[in-house]
Design a protein around this motif. Structure first.
Motif, PDB file in Angstrom:
ATOM      1  N   LEU A   8      -2.249 -45.052  -7.355  1.00 50.24           N
ATOM      2  CA  LEU A   8      -0.981 -44.682  -6.732  1.00 50.24           C
ATOM      3  C   LEU A   8      -0.706 -45.578  -5.521  1.00 50.24           C
ATOM      4  O   LEU A   8       0.423 -45.931  -5.244  1.00 50.24           O
ATOM      5  N   ILE A   9      -1.772 -45.915  -4.797  1.00 43.74           N
ATOM      6  CA  ILE A   9      -1.630 -46.857  -3.686  1.00 43.74           C
ATOM      7  C   ILE A   9      -2.411 -48.113  -4.057  1.00 43.74           C
ATOM      8  O   ILE A   9      -3.604 -48.027  -4.389  1.00 43.74           O
ATOM      9  N   GLU A  10      -1.749 -49.250  -4.059  1.00 45.68           N
ATOM     10  CA  GLU A  10      -2.428 -50.511  -4.344  1.00 45.68           C
ATOM     11  C   GLU A  10      -2.279 -51.430  -3.136  1.00 45.68           C
ATOM     12  O   GLU A  10      -1.160 -51.654  -2.675  1.00 45.68           O
ATOM     13  N   GLY A  34      -4.299 -38.120  -6.359  1.00 45.69           N
ATOM     14  CA  GLY A  34      -5.130 -36.948  -6.139  1.00 45.69           C
ATOM     15  C   GLY A  34      -6.464 -37.250  -5.476  1.00 45.69           C
ATOM     16  O   GLY A  34      -7.335 -36.392  -5.390  1.00 45.69           O
ATOM     17  N   GLU A  35      -6.632 -38.451  -4.991  1.00 49.78           N
ATOM     18  CA  GLU A  35      -7.886 -38.840  -4.355  1.00 49.78           C
ATOM     19  C   GLU A  35      -7.725 -38.729  -2.835  1.00 49.78           C
ATOM     20  O   GLU A  35      -6.628 -38.891  -2.308  1.00 49.78           O
ATOM     21  N   ILE A  36      -8.826 -38.432  -2.146  1.00 52.51           N
ATOM     22  CA  ILE A  36      -8.830 -38.564  -0.688  1.00 52.51           C
ATOM     23  C   ILE A  36      -9.600 -39.842  -0.390  1.00 52.51           C
ATOM     24  O   ILE A  36     -10.796 -39.938  -0.671  1.00 52.51           O
ATOM     25  N   PHE A  37      -8.898 -40.818   0.122  1.00 48.05           N
ATOM     26  CA  PHE A  37      -9.490 -42.125   0.350  1.00 48.05           C
ATOM     27  C   PHE A  37      -9.601 -42.357   1.848  1.00 48.05           C
ATOM     28  O   PHE A  37      -8.611 -42.234   2.573  1.00 48.05           O
ATOM     29  N   GLY A  38     -10.800 -42.651   2.312  1.00 42.11           N
ATOM     30  CA  GLY A  38     -11.013 -42.803   3.744  1.00 42.11           C
ATOM     31  C   GLY A  38     -11.063 -44.262   4.158  1.00 42.11           C
ATOM     32  O   GLY A  38     -11.548 -45.105   3.415  1.00 42.11           O
ATOM     33  N   ILE A  39     -10.548 -44.535   5.347  1.00 42.77           N
ATOM     34  CA  ILE A  39     -10.721 -45.859   5.942  1.00 42.77           C
ATOM     35  C   ILE A  39     -11.474 -45.638   7.235  1.00 42.77           C
ATOM     36  O   ILE A  39     -11.021 -44.923   8.132  1.00 42.77           O
ATOM     37  N   LEU A  40     -12.665 -46.227   7.263  1.00 41.44           N
ATOM     38  CA  LEU A  40     -13.596 -45.973   8.348  1.00 41.44           C
ATOM     39  C   LEU A  40     -13.874 -47.294   9.037  1.00 41.44           C
ATOM     40  O   LEU A  40     -13.966 -48.325   8.376  1.00 41.44           O
ATOM     41  N   GLY A  41     -14.018 -47.291  10.332  1.00 46.54           N
ATOM     42  CA  GLY A  41     -14.336 -48.542  10.995  1.00 46.54           C
ATOM     43  C   GLY A  41     -14.346 -48.365  12.489  1.00 46.54           C
ATOM     44  O   GLY A  41     -13.788 -47.394  13.008  1.00 46.54           O
ATOM     45  N   ARG A 181      -4.950 -31.746  -1.334  1.00 51.03           N
ATOM     46  CA  ARG A 181      -5.371 -32.669  -2.383  1.00 51.03           C
ATOM     47  C   ARG A 181      -5.463 -31.943  -3.723  1.00 51.03           C
ATOM     48  O   ARG A 181      -5.029 -32.468  -4.754  1.00 51.03           O
ATOM     49  N   ASP A 182      -6.000 -30.726  -3.704  1.00 48.42           N
ATOM     50  CA  ASP A 182      -6.140 -29.980  -4.953  1.00 48.42           C
ATOM     51  C   ASP A 182      -4.791 -29.677  -5.591  1.00 48.42           C
ATOM     52  O   ASP A 182      -4.707 -29.438  -6.787  1.00 48.42           O
ATOM     53  N   SER A 183      -3.730 -29.702  -4.789  1.00 43.09           N
ATOM     54  CA  SER A 183      -2.401 -29.497  -5.367  1.00 43.09           C
ATOM     55  C   SER A 183      -1.837 -30.817  -5.896  1.00 43.09           C
ATOM     56  O   SER A 183      -0.679 -30.878  -6.295  1.00 43.09           O
ATOM     57  N   GLY A 184      -2.638 -31.886  -5.892  1.00 43.26           N
ATOM     58  CA  GLY A 184      -2.228 -33.138  -6.534  1.00 43.26           C
ATOM     59  C   GLY A 184      -1.771 -34.226  -5.585  1.00 43.26           C
ATOM     60  O   GLY A 184      -1.374 -35.306  -6.014  1.00 43.26           O
ATOM     61  N   VAL A 185      -1.821 -33.954  -4.283  1.00 42.76           N
ATOM     62  CA  VAL A 185      -1.359 -34.935  -3.305  1.00 42.76           C
ATOM     63  C   VAL A 185      -2.455 -35.982  -3.073  1.00 42.76           C
ATOM     64  O   VAL A 185      -3.644 -35.664  -3.072  1.00 42.76           O
ATOM     65  N   THR A 186      -2.044 -37.219  -2.905  1.00 41.52           N
ATOM     66  CA  THR A 186      -2.971 -38.314  -2.620  1.00 41.52           C
ATOM     67  C   THR A 186      -3.062 -38.487  -1.107  1.00 41.52           C
ATOM     68  O   THR A 186      -2.037 -38.478  -0.425  1.00 41.52           O
ATOM     69  N   VAL A 187      -4.282 -38.605  -0.593  1.00 41.19           N
ATOM     70  CA  VAL A 187      -4.463 -38.645   0.854  1.00 41.19           C
ATOM     71  C   VAL A 187      -5.152 -39.951   1.269  1.00 41.19           C
ATOM     72  O   VAL A 187      -6.188 -40.317   0.720  1.00 41.19           O
ATOM     73  N   LEU A 188      -4.528 -40.631   2.210  1.00 41.07           N
ATOM     74  CA  LEU A 188      -5.137 -41.822   2.807  1.00 41.07           C
ATOM     75  C   LEU A 188      -5.478 -41.438   4.248  1.00 41.07           C
ATOM     76  O   LEU A 188      -4.598 -41.061   5.020  1.00 41.07           O
ATOM     77  N   LEU A 189      -6.764 -41.506   4.571  1.00 43.70           N
ATOM     78  CA  LEU A 189      -7.245 -40.921   5.821  1.00 43.70           C
ATOM     79  C   LEU A 189      -7.944 -41.987   6.666  1.00 43.70           C
ATOM     80  O   LEU A 189      -8.895 -42.612   6.215  1.00 43.70           O
ATOM     81  N   VAL A 190      -7.441 -42.180   7.870  1.00 45.18           N
ATOM     82  CA  VAL A 190      -8.120 -43.083   8.806  1.00 45.18           C
ATOM     83  C   VAL A 190      -8.961 -42.228   9.731  1.00 45.18           C
ATOM     84  O   VAL A 190      -8.474 -41.242  10.278  1.00 45.18           O
ATOM     85  N   THR A 191     -10.210 -42.574   9.903  1.00 50.09           N
ATOM     86  CA  THR A 191     -11.040 -41.739  10.759  1.00 50.09           C
ATOM     87  C   THR A 191     -12.154 -42.557  11.388  1.00 50.09           C
ATOM     88  O   THR A 191     -12.472 -43.648  10.945  1.00 50.09           O
ATOM     89  N   HIS A 192     -12.697 -42.039  12.473  1.00 54.34           N
ATOM     90  CA  HIS A 192     -13.951 -42.593  12.935  1.00 54.34           C
ATOM     91  C   HIS A 192     -15.012 -41.497  13.091  1.00 54.34           C
ATOM     92  O   HIS A 192     -16.047 -41.708  13.675  1.00 54.34           O
ATOM     93  N   PHE A 193     -14.684 -40.309  12.508  1.00 54.12           N
ATOM     94  CA  PHE A 193     -15.682 -39.239  12.464  1.00 54.12           C
ATOM     95  C   PHE A 193     -16.436 -39.313  11.149  1.00 54.12           C
ATOM     96  O   PHE A 193     -15.852 -39.117  10.089  1.00 54.12           O
ATOM     97  N   MET A 194     -17.737 -39.572  11.223  1.00 52.07           N
ATOM     98  CA  MET A 194     -18.539 -39.690  10.009  1.00 52.07           C
ATOM     99  C   MET A 194     -18.563 -38.379   9.244  1.00 52.07           C
ATOM    100  O   MET A 194     -18.466 -38.357   8.030  1.00 52.07           O
TER     101      MET A 194
END
Lengths: 307, 271
Positions: A8-10, A34-41, A181-194
Motif C-alpha cells: 500500500l505504501i511504496e 494492514g501492517e504496522i510498519f515501524g521506522i526506528l532510528g 490495524r485490526d480494522s484494516g488500517v495500515t500504520v506507518l510509525l516513527v518511534t525511538h521507543f524500543m
C-alpha cells in the motif's frame, strides 16, 4: 510477513537533501495493507523527513513514493482523503476546545468516525470543554492521535506516537493502534521507543544517517544482534576468563568485582558454558539466561553504542 | 479563494468520488469559517480594537464641545464631520494590521497550517476565513461609527452612498491585503505584532487620526493622498459630501490592492 499483493505504501530509492546534505539517501521499503510498519532510528537519522515525503509534505529530490497508487505530491488532494497524520510540532488553534477541534477535523472528511467513542478511548471525555492551550503535554498528544484517526483513514502516519504519555496512557494507545490495524488500517510509525516498536510493529526499518541499516521483524532484528543471548552467574569457584572468551559464539565477557560474570553470545554459548563449568566442577549460582532486547540490537545496528 | 486548489479533480477519478469531494469542500470550509469566527470572539483585544475602540473614539471626540463648532478651515464643516471618515477607516487598519497578522503568523509558527495541509481542506481556507471575518468586523464597525455620528452628533449620512460603499470595500481589501503581506513576511507572531505596529501608526496618521487630511499642509496632503489610507480618507470624505469620489483616489486604492495582494500571494509561506 510475506506480501502477495502490491504494497500500500511504496518507497523506492528516496533521497532528500537540505542545503546539499543528504538527510535521506536511497531509502526503499514497502508497507503491506494492514501492517504496522515501524521506522526506528537515532535523532536526526532522517525518520521524519522520510514520512513527510510519504505524507506529501515534502517533495523528494529523487526516488519514487506511492501511497495506494497515488503520488503524494502530485495527487496530494486525493491522498489527504485517505490519510491520517500525527505530526511532530504541529498544533491546533490555542483557543479551540478539544470538542471543537474534533468536530472541526471530522468535518474535513467525507466519512469520518464518530469522535465521541474515540475521545473516550483516549480518555479525553473530561477534557472536551478545555481549550487546547490549557491541556497538558500528554492530553495534547492524545488529541493529536484522535485527530489523526477521526477521518477514518486507510493509512495512518504517526510520528512519535507516545512521546509525552505516561506508561498507562502509552499502553492504552498501543492497544488502540492495534485495534485500528485490526480494522484494516495500515500504520506507518516513527518511534525511538524500543518497547513500542517491539510491541506494535510487524516489521521495522532501522534508519541511521539517512540510510536503512536493517529491515526485519522485531524478532529478526534481535537475533541479528551480536550478543542475542545474555547469561549471568556467580561461579562457586575460580573460572579461567580466557576459556570463557573462547566458548563458541561469545560476543563479550564481563567479570564484575562482586564475582558475577556476564556473557553475551548465542544459544550455543549457553550449552558450551554449562558443559565447561561441569567439567571444572564449578556450580553456577544465580544463573540467569535472557534474550537481548531490541535496544541491544538497535545499538548494535546503528553503531550508537560504540564509544 | 481555496476553490481552485481543493476542487481540482484528476481526470481518472470515479464520478462518485468526485461528487463526494465536491460536496465535502463547502461543508469543510464552512466548518473552518465557523470555528475561526468562534476564535475571533475569544480574542477580547481584537474585538475591542475593531468593534469598540473606533466608534468609542468618535463618541468621546464628539463630546468635546470644540469638535461640534463649524470650522472655516474645513469649509464650514465641523471637526466631528471630518472625524467620521477617520473612525470609519480606523477599524480597517486595526483589523488588517493589529488583529490578523499575529493570528496568521501564529498559525504558521505553531504548525497549524501545516497540520491542515495533510487534510482534504487546504490551509488557504484558514487564510480566507480570517480575512472574511476581520473584513466583516471592520465593515460592521464602520457602519456603527456612521450610525453613532448620525444619531448622536447629527453628522449627515454619506450622500453619495454607492461611491461611499465602493471606497469602503476597496479600503477593506487594501487593509486585509496589507495585513496578509505582513503575515507573509513575519516568521513569528511576535514579529508580526512588531511589523503590524510599525505600519499601524503611519497608517493611522495617513487616515487622519491626528489631523484630518483636509487640514494638512498641501505638500503633506499630496503625499498622504498617495498612501492607501490617505486616498481612502479623501475618497470617503468626497462621497460623504455627495460627490462621486475622485477616480484618482479610487485608482490609488485599487493599485495598492493589486500590488499588496500580489506581493502577499507571492511571499506567503504555509510553513
Amino acid at each position: 510477513m510475506t506480501t502477495t499483493t502490491a504494497p500500500l505504501i511504496e518507497v523506492d530509492g528516496l533521497r532528500k537533501a537540505y542545503a546539499g546534505r543528504a538527510v535521506v539517501d536511497e531509502v526503499s521499503f514497502g508497507v503491506a495493507e494492514g501492517e504496522i510498519f515501524g521506522i526506528l532510528g537515532p535523532n536526526g537519522a532522517g525518520k521524519t523527513t522520510t514520512v513527510e515525503c510519504v505524507e506529501g509534505l515534502r517533495k523528494p529530490d529523487a526516488g519514487r513514493v506511492r501511497v495506494a497508487g497515488l503520488d503524494p505530491v502530485r495527487d496530494h488532494a486525493r491522498l489527504t482523503g485517505l490519510l491520517g497524520a500525527q505530526l511532530q510540532e504541529s498544533e491546533v488553534q490555542p483557543k479551540l476546545t478539544v470538542k471543537e477541534a474534533l468536530e472541526l477535523y471530522s468535518a474535513f472528511y467525507p466519512d469520518p468516525l464518530d469522535w465521541r467513542p474515540l475521545a473516550e478511548r483516549l480518555r479525553l471525555e473530561d477534557k472536551l470543554g478545555t481549550r487546547f492551550a490549557k491541556l497538558s503535554g500528554g492530553q495534547k498528544q492524545r488529541l493529536f492521535i484522535a485527530l489523526a484517526l477521526v477521518g477514518n483513514p486507510r493509512v495512518v502516519v504517526l510520528d512519535e506516537l507516545t512521546t509525552g504519555l505516561d506508561p498507562r496512557a502509552r499502553r492504552d494507545t498501543w492497544q488502540l493502534i492495534e485495534d485500528v490495524r485490526d480494522s484494516g488500517v495500515t500504520v506507518l510509525l516513527v518511534t525511538h521507543f524500543m518497547e513500542e516498536a517491539q510491541r506494535l510493529c510487524d516489521r521495522i526499518a532501522v534508519i541511521d544517517q539517512g540510510r536503512i541499516a536493517a529491515l526485519d521483524t522485531p524478532a529478526g532484528l534481535i537475533s541479528r544482534a551480536a550478543g542475542a543471548t545474555v547469561v549471568t552467574f556467580v561461579p562457586s569457584g575460580p573460572v579461567d576468563e580466557r576459556e570463557l572468551a573462547e566458548l563458541p559464539g561469545v560476543a563479550s565477557v564481563e567479570h564484575r568485582a562482586d564475582g558475577r560474570i556476564t556473557l553475551t553470545g548465542g544459544d550455543e554459548t549457553v550449552d558450551a558454558l554449562l558443559t565447561l563449568l561441569a567439567r571444572h566442577h564449578v556450580t553456577a549460582h544465580q544463573l540467569r539466561v535472557s534474550d537481548a532486547t531490541l535496544d541491544d540490537a538497535f545499538l548494535d545496528l546503528t553503531g550508537a553504542g560504540q564509544s | 479563494m481555496s476553490t481552485a486548489t481543493t476542487d481540482t479533480t484528476p481526470t481518472d477519478t470515479t464520478p462518485t468520488a468526485v461528487s463526494a469531494r465536491a460536496a465535502q469542500g463547502p461543508r469543510a470550509r464552512s466548518a473552518v469559517l465557523r470555528s475561526e469566527f468562534r476564535l475571533f470572539r475569544r480574542e477580547p483585544g481584537a474585538l475591542f480594537g475593531v468593534l469598540v475602540f473606533p466608534p468609542g473614539l468618535l463618541a468621546i471626540l464628539g463630546s468635546v464641545p470644540a469638535f461640534r463648532d463649524t470650522d472655516p478651515d474645513l469649509g464650514g464643516l465641523r471637526l466631528i464631520d471630518a472625524y467620521v471618515p477617520v473612525t470609519v477607516l480606523l477599524p480597517m487598519i486595526v483589523a488588517g494590521l493589529q488583529a490578523m497578522p499575529p493570528v496568521l503568523a501564529g498559525y504558521r509558527e505553531r504548525g497549524i497550517l501545516r497540520r491542515m495541509s495533510t487534510t482534504p481542506v487546504r490551509p488557504s481556507a484558514l487564510l480566507g476565513a480570517q480575512m472574511g471575518i476581520n473584513g466583516a468586523a471592520a465593515f460592521c464597525s464602520a457602519l456603527i461609527s456612521l450610525a453613532v455620528g448620525r444619531l448622536a452628533f447629527d453628522v449627515t449620512l454619506p450622500r453619495q452612498a454607492v461611491g461611499y460603499l465602493l471606497a469602503l470595500v476597496l479600503t477593506v481589501v487594501v487593509a486585509l491585503s496589507l495585513g496578509a503581506l505582513v503575515s507573509a513576511r513575519a516568521r513569528t507572531s511576535k514579529i508580526a505584532n512588531a511589523i503590524g505596529s510599525a505600519v499601524f501608526f503611519p497608517s493611522m496618521f495617513c487616515a487622519g487620526v491626528w489631523l484630518p487630511v483636509q487640514s494638512m499642509p498641501t505638500t503633506l496632503a499630496d503625499i498622504v493622498q498617495c498612501t492607501p489610507f490617505g486616498a481612502a480618507a479623501q475618497a470617503l470624505s468626497q462621497a460623504a459630501a455627495g460627490d462621486w469620489p475622485a477616480w484618482s483616489h479610487l485608482g490609488v486604492l485599487a493599485a495598492w490592492a493589486v500590488v499588496l495582494t500580489g506581493a502577499a500571494a507571492r511571499w506567503f509561506r504555509w510553513e
